[in-house]
Design an enzyme around this catalytic site. Structure first.
Site, PDB file in Angstrom:
ATOM      1  N   ASP A  53      10.599 -12.545  10.421  1.00 20.05           N
ATOM      2  CA  ASP A  53       9.735 -13.412   9.613  1.00 20.05           C
ATOM      3  C   ASP A  53       8.968 -12.590   8.580  1.00 20.05           C
ATOM      4  O   ASP A  53       8.200 -13.147   7.783  1.00 20.05           O
ATOM      5  CB  ASP A  53       8.797 -14.260  10.496  1.00 20.05           C
ATOM      6  CG  ASP A  53       7.850 -13.435  11.346  1.00 20.05           C
ATOM      7  OD1 ASP A  53       7.937 -12.191  11.318  1.00 20.05           O
ATOM      8  OD2 ASP A  53       7.013 -14.050  12.053  1.00 20.05           O
ATOM      9  N   SER A  54       9.219 -11.273   8.545  1.00 20.01           N
ATOM     10  CA  SER A  54       8.735 -10.448   7.434  1.00 20.01           C
ATOM     11  C   SER A  54       9.296 -10.969   6.112  1.00 20.01           C
ATOM     12  O   SER A  54       8.810 -10.584   5.042  1.00 20.01           O
ATOM     13  CB  SER A  54       9.126  -8.980   7.640  1.00 20.01           C
ATOM     14  OG  SER A  54      10.503  -8.858   7.932  1.00 20.01           O
ATOM     15  N   GLU A 190       5.382  -2.171  18.100  1.00 22.73           N
ATOM     16  CA  GLU A 190       4.988  -1.921  16.708  1.00 22.73           C
ATOM     17  C   GLU A 190       3.612  -1.275  16.627  1.00 22.73           C
ATOM     18  O   GLU A 190       2.643  -1.768  17.213  1.00 22.73           O
ATOM     19  CB  GLU A 190       5.000  -3.250  15.924  1.00 22.73           C
ATOM     20  CG  GLU A 190       4.617  -3.055  14.466  1.00 22.73           C
ATOM     21  CD  GLU A 190       4.955  -4.233  13.565  1.00 22.73           C
ATOM     22  OE1 GLU A 190       5.556  -5.216  14.047  1.00 22.73           O
ATOM     23  OE2 GLU A 190       4.609  -4.166  12.364  1.00 22.73           O
TER      24      GLU A 190
HETATM   25  O1  KIV Z   1       9.538  -9.647  11.063  1.00 23.19           O
HETATM   26  C1  KIV Z   1       9.904  -8.473  11.150  1.00 23.19           C
HETATM   27  O2  KIV Z   1      10.566  -7.914  10.269  1.00 23.19           O
HETATM   28  C2  KIV Z   1       9.526  -7.739  12.343  1.00 23.19           C
HETATM   29  C3  KIV Z   1       9.735  -6.253  12.328  1.00 23.19           C
HETATM   30  C4  KIV Z   1       8.658  -5.605  11.543  1.00 23.19           C
HETATM   31  C5  KIV Z   1       9.847  -5.691  13.695  1.00 23.19           C
HETATM   32  O3  KIV Z   1       9.041  -8.296  13.277  1.00 23.19           O
END
Ligand code: KIV
Length: 274
Positions: A53-54, A190
């Site tokens: 969700d990044s 993280e």
């Molecule tokens: O949403 C994402 O890309 C993530 C990563 C940073 C682990 O959760």
């Protein structure tokens, strides 16, 4: 985009990932949000693609992951599934799609898996263990996510390192144990001290911990694709390495990432650790 050439490797399954972990081979993971990058990352030999969700930041231009909807995640998971041929695909359950009830979490997970995810990821510890148990009992493989959990950025007071003091580290270890016992097969760790991540892995040997800003002691590593390809504007976190610095194509940069994670040269804790 050509789709005729035969894939160079067999599809990566959960069984294969567990084998790699048991044999001490590091697991490589990168985010991807569309078919082109999914194909590129897969061709470069990455074991697992996270449709994170990044994408709220990298694709949609938001300042956090909070606004991302389940429909957004279903759309991008479909795009990735069309481009990918062999990598293990993890779909992120976005904020608001699993907090209400175990049943809501199951409905959202089914939507992601029908869009092409092989596993779902959800953030947080404590109350999530019951949800993880409910999902895994029903055939949904789950990746947990502890430490800095970006969906809780407002509750956490910013993107801060977690588990720095004794109490925080103890809570992280307890949550990790509960989630592993509930059936989580994988866990993103993280932004936490490398010692804490190492302890989580040692406490739960069968769990595949995947670190991001958590040092070298995890079973694998993940980065946001746009960060390691130097596409992100602004200041990057210390744990990111620019894999394009040596030049060449984006695929070559991803191949360098795979090689560096596999041989243990990324992350270098003296530069990328906490
Ligand atoms: O949403 C994402 O890309 C993530 C990563 C940073 C682990 O959760």
């Amino acid at each position: 985009m050509s789709s005729t050439a035969a894939p160079a490797r067999k599809p990566v399954t959960l069984h294969r990932l567990r084998e790699m972990h048991a044999q001490g081979e590091k697991i490589t993971m990168l985010t991807a949000y569309d078919a082109t990058f999914a194909r590129l990352v897969d061709d470069a030999g990455v074991d697992s693609i996270l449709v994170g969700d990044s994408l709220g930041m990298t694709v949609q231009g938001h300042t956090s992951t909070v606004p991302v909807s389940l429909d957004d995640m279903v759309y991008h998971t479909r795009c990735v599934a069309r481009g990918n041929r062999t990598a293990w695909v993890i779909g992120d359950l976005p904020f608001g799609s699993y907090q209400e009830s175990r049943e809501q979490a199951l409905r959202s997970s089914i939507a992601l898996m029908q869009a092409g995810a092989h596993m779902v990821k959800l953030e947080g510890g404590g109350w999530t263990a019951e949800t993880v148990h409910f999902l895994t009992e029903r055939g949904v493989p789950v990746c947990a996510h502890l430490g800095l959990t970006p969906q809780s950025v407002h509750a956490l007071g910013g993107y801060r390192i977690q588990g720095r003091d004794e109490a925080g580290a103890t809570t992280l270890r307890r949550h990790a144990r509960e989630l592993a016992d509930a059936g989580a097969a994988m866990m993103v760790l993280e932004l936490m001290p490398s010692g804490v991540a190492r302890e989580v892995q040692a406490d739960n040997p069968g769990l595949m911990t995947i670190g991001i800003g958590a040092g070298q002691g995890t079973a694998g590593q993940v980065l946001v694709l746009h960060d390691m390809l130097n596409l992100t504007r602004g200041k990057l976190p210390r744990f990111v390495r620019d894999f394009t610095a040596e030049g060449g194509s984006a695929e070559e940069a991803v191949r360098r990432y795979v090689a560096a994670v596999k041989d243990g040269s990324f992350p270098d804790e003296s530069i990328h650790g906490y």
